[in-house]
Design a protein around this motif. Sequence first.
Motif, PDB file in Angstrom:
ATOM      1  N   UNK A  24       4.463  -4.393   6.243  1.00 39.81           N
ATOM      2  CA  UNK A  24       3.242  -4.227   5.456  1.00 39.81           C
ATOM      3  C   UNK A  24       3.596  -3.550   4.130  1.00 39.81           C
ATOM      4  N   UNK A  25       3.158  -4.152   3.024  1.00 43.70           N
ATOM      5  CA  UNK A  25       3.429  -3.572   1.710  1.00 43.70           C
ATOM      6  C   UNK A  25       2.507  -2.369   1.518  1.00 43.70           C
ATOM      7  N   UNK A  26       3.098  -1.211   1.348  1.00 45.42           N
ATOM      8  CA  UNK A  26       2.317   0.023   1.313  1.00 45.42           C
ATOM      9  C   UNK A  26       2.468   0.732  -0.028  1.00 45.42           C
ATOM     10  N   UNK A  27       1.907   0.131  -1.053  1.00 40.29           N
ATOM     11  CA  UNK A  27       1.736   0.785  -2.337  1.00 40.29           C
ATOM     12  C   UNK A  27       0.247   0.955  -2.579  1.00 40.29           C
ATOM     13  N   UNK A  28      -0.110   1.829  -3.482  1.00 40.24           N
ATOM     14  CA  UNK A  28      -1.526   2.049  -3.777  1.00 40.24           C
ATOM     15  C   UNK A  28      -2.147   0.792  -4.372  1.00 40.24           C
ATOM     16  N   UNK A  29      -3.416   0.522  -4.094  1.00 43.49           N
ATOM     17  CA  UNK A  29      -4.093  -0.627  -4.705  1.00 43.49           C
ATOM     18  C   UNK A  29      -3.999  -0.557  -6.231  1.00 43.49           C
ATOM     19  N   UNK A  30      -3.615  -1.662  -6.830  1.00 45.03           N
ATOM     20  CA  UNK A  30      -3.501  -1.726  -8.282  1.00 45.03           C
ATOM     21  C   UNK A  30      -2.159  -1.321  -8.837  1.00 45.03           C
ATOM     22  N   UNK A  31      -1.229  -0.902  -7.971  1.00 47.19           N
ATOM     23  CA  UNK A  31       0.096  -0.495  -8.432  1.00 47.19           C
ATOM     24  C   UNK A  31       0.831  -1.676  -9.061  1.00 47.19           C
ATOM     25  N   UNK A  32       1.508  -1.401 -10.176  1.00 43.23           N
ATOM     26  CA  UNK A  32       2.257  -2.455 -10.843  1.00 43.23           C
ATOM     27  C   UNK A  32       3.413  -2.988 -10.034  1.00 43.23           C
ATOM     28  N   UNK A  33       3.822  -2.243  -9.000  1.00 41.04           N
ATOM     29  CA  UNK A  33       4.939  -2.705  -8.166  1.00 41.04           C
ATOM     30  C   UNK A  33       4.611  -4.013  -7.449  1.00 41.04           C
ATOM     31  N   UNK A  34       3.326  -4.239  -7.145  1.00 42.65           N
ATOM     32  CA  UNK A  34       2.936  -5.487  -6.486  1.00 42.65           C
ATOM     33  C   UNK A  34       3.293  -6.694  -7.362  1.00 42.65           C
ATOM     34  N   UNK A  35       2.996  -6.585  -8.655  1.00 42.75           N
ATOM     35  CA  UNK A  35       3.279  -7.692  -9.573  1.00 42.75           C
ATOM     36  C   UNK A  35       4.780  -7.909  -9.689  1.00 42.75           C
ATOM     37  N   UNK A  36       5.530  -6.813  -9.776  1.00 44.38           N
ATOM     38  CA  UNK A  36       6.982  -6.930  -9.889  1.00 44.38           C
ATOM     39  C   UNK A  36       7.560  -7.577  -8.639  1.00 44.38           C
ATOM     40  N   UNK A  37       7.087  -7.153  -7.464  1.00 39.70           N
ATOM     41  CA  UNK A  37       7.551  -7.731  -6.201  1.00 39.70           C
ATOM     42  C   UNK A  37       7.282  -9.234  -6.158  1.00 39.70           C
ATOM     43  N   UNK A  38       6.068  -9.625  -6.516  1.00 40.17           N
ATOM     44  CA  UNK A  38       5.707 -11.049  -6.505  1.00 40.17           C
ATOM     45  C   UNK A  38       6.568 -11.837  -7.492  1.00 40.17           C
ATOM     46  N   UNK A  39       6.817 -11.254  -8.660  1.00 38.02           N
ATOM     47  CA  UNK A  39       7.622 -11.939  -9.677  1.00 38.02           C
ATOM     48  C   UNK A  39       9.053 -12.126  -9.200  1.00 38.02           C
ATOM     49  N   UNK A  40       9.627 -11.090  -8.602  1.00 35.94           N
ATOM     50  CA  UNK A  40      11.015 -11.177  -8.140  1.00 35.94           C
ATOM     51  C   UNK A  40      11.141 -12.157  -6.979  1.00 35.94           C
ATOM     52  N   UNK A 131       9.507   1.983 -14.611  1.00 42.26           N
ATOM     53  CA  UNK A 131       9.146   3.170 -15.388  1.00 42.26           C
ATOM     54  C   UNK A 131       7.626   3.297 -15.487  1.00 42.26           C
ATOM     55  N   UNK A 132       7.045   4.250 -14.728  1.00 41.94           N
ATOM     56  CA  UNK A 132       5.602   4.513 -14.852  1.00 41.94           C
ATOM     57  C   UNK A 132       5.325   5.868 -15.490  1.00 41.94           C
ATOM     58  N   UNK A 210       2.556   0.275 -14.212  1.00 44.86           N
ATOM     59  CA  UNK A 210       1.408   1.178 -14.178  1.00 44.86           C
ATOM     60  C   UNK A 210       1.272   1.875 -12.829  1.00 44.86           C
ATOM     61  N   UNK A 211       0.969   3.189 -12.873  1.00 45.70           N
ATOM     62  CA  UNK A 211       0.625   3.951 -11.662  1.00 45.70           C
ATOM     63  C   UNK A 211      -0.867   4.251 -11.737  1.00 45.70           C
ATOM     64  N   UNK A 212      -1.706   3.502 -10.999  1.00 51.64           N
ATOM     65  CA  UNK A 212      -3.165   3.630 -11.148  1.00 51.64           C
ATOM     66  C   UNK A 212      -3.730   4.935 -10.616  1.00 51.64           C
ATOM     67  N   UNK A 213      -2.949   5.684  -9.833  1.00 47.17           N
ATOM     68  CA  UNK A 213      -3.458   6.918  -9.244  1.00 47.17           C
ATOM     69  C   UNK A 213      -3.156   8.131 -10.111  1.00 47.17           C
ATOM     70  N   UNK A 214      -1.923   8.251 -10.559  1.00 47.67           N
ATOM     71  CA  UNK A 214      -1.527   9.462 -11.277  1.00 47.67           C
ATOM     72  C   UNK A 214      -1.254   9.251 -12.763  1.00 47.67           C
ATOM     73  N   UNK A 215      -1.234   8.011 -13.221  1.00 42.45           N
ATOM     74  CA  UNK A 215      -0.999   7.761 -14.650  1.00 42.45           C
ATOM     75  C   UNK A 215      -1.667   6.458 -15.051  1.00 42.45           C
ATOM     76  N   UNK A 216      -2.913   6.325 -14.673  1.00 45.23           N
ATOM     77  CA  UNK A 216      -3.632   5.066 -14.865  1.00 45.23           C
ATOM     78  C   UNK A 216      -3.776   4.731 -16.345  1.00 45.23           C
TER      79      UNK A 216
END
Length: 342
Positions: A24-40, A131-132, A210-216
Amino acid sequence: MTAFMGVPTTDTVLKAKDYASDQEVRWCPGCGDYVILATIKSFLPELGLRKENMMFVSGIGCSSRFPYYLDAYGIHSIHGRAPAIATGLAVTRPDLAVWVITGDGDALSIGGNHLIHALRRNVNMTILLFNNRIYGLTKGQYSPTSEVGKVTKSTPMGSLDHPFNTLSLALGAEATFAARALDSDRKGVTAVLREAAQHRGTAFVEIFQDCPIFNDGSFDVLRKEGYEQRLVPLVHGEPIVFGTDGEFCVVRDGFGLAVRPTSEASDIVVHDAHTDDPEYAYALSRLSDQDLTHTLTGVFRSVARTTYDDAARDQVARAQADQPTSDSSLQQLLLGRDTWTV
């Protein structure tokens, strides 16, 4: 000679879904890591490599959960030490495609020394630095790339530290390949990854994320209306021109570079990522600033140099060839001319 020469290829046609793990992918909703993962995951099938010969090494941080989410081999290693572990793999296993997944805190704080020496040595690996500009996993402290004055849990009155210019750091460490992309620009990320995959040596790629929780919204100025005035795309062999209608450009300015209105420029710089002049790529990196007024993306530098792992294996082979087999036993070593005092 490409980065993955010697890595076994597959006859099976792979797709992005083939690289999805059962975790299960466990990053916060809206995290930019999801896009990077999908792209890779969408990009990896292009390489045509066996999944069994792909190794993803990470350190500690939000980005470092990445190996769990790919159906390939991976190591969730020690804080900041991923480049060192990846170096050992690259030297001893030329049949592996070695990737390092790291973040601005992991790579540039506790891991800074390991990062610069991997770049200096030119080990055959691809380093992706997410880099977030914040410490996300430990709940919002400022990081080595946070802006001056950044208010965080660890800097309630604003950060006093001057941040790293990540590309300047990489190029100062003699990186043979240095590039930058923006997480939401899947086309741009893929283009950079494609060039990194062709590079034999350390390919360093910074991805703004982007870090939507701590640096949105930290990179919103590069996504919203008017972003064309801030984003400066680099394309090898093409003039460096940007803006809604190409109204800005990059020109030579003394020993460095500067941004000028295109209408006033007589000598627009044509980007050369393959030049042997390291000062040029470094000058490009200095155009990027912490306020994101000018943010260059694409490949800054891509030059050829002997890799550490190729040289190390060659040295071992020569040492083995020069060693007489009759004197290779432990007993001969103990009875030899070298002595030890205990």
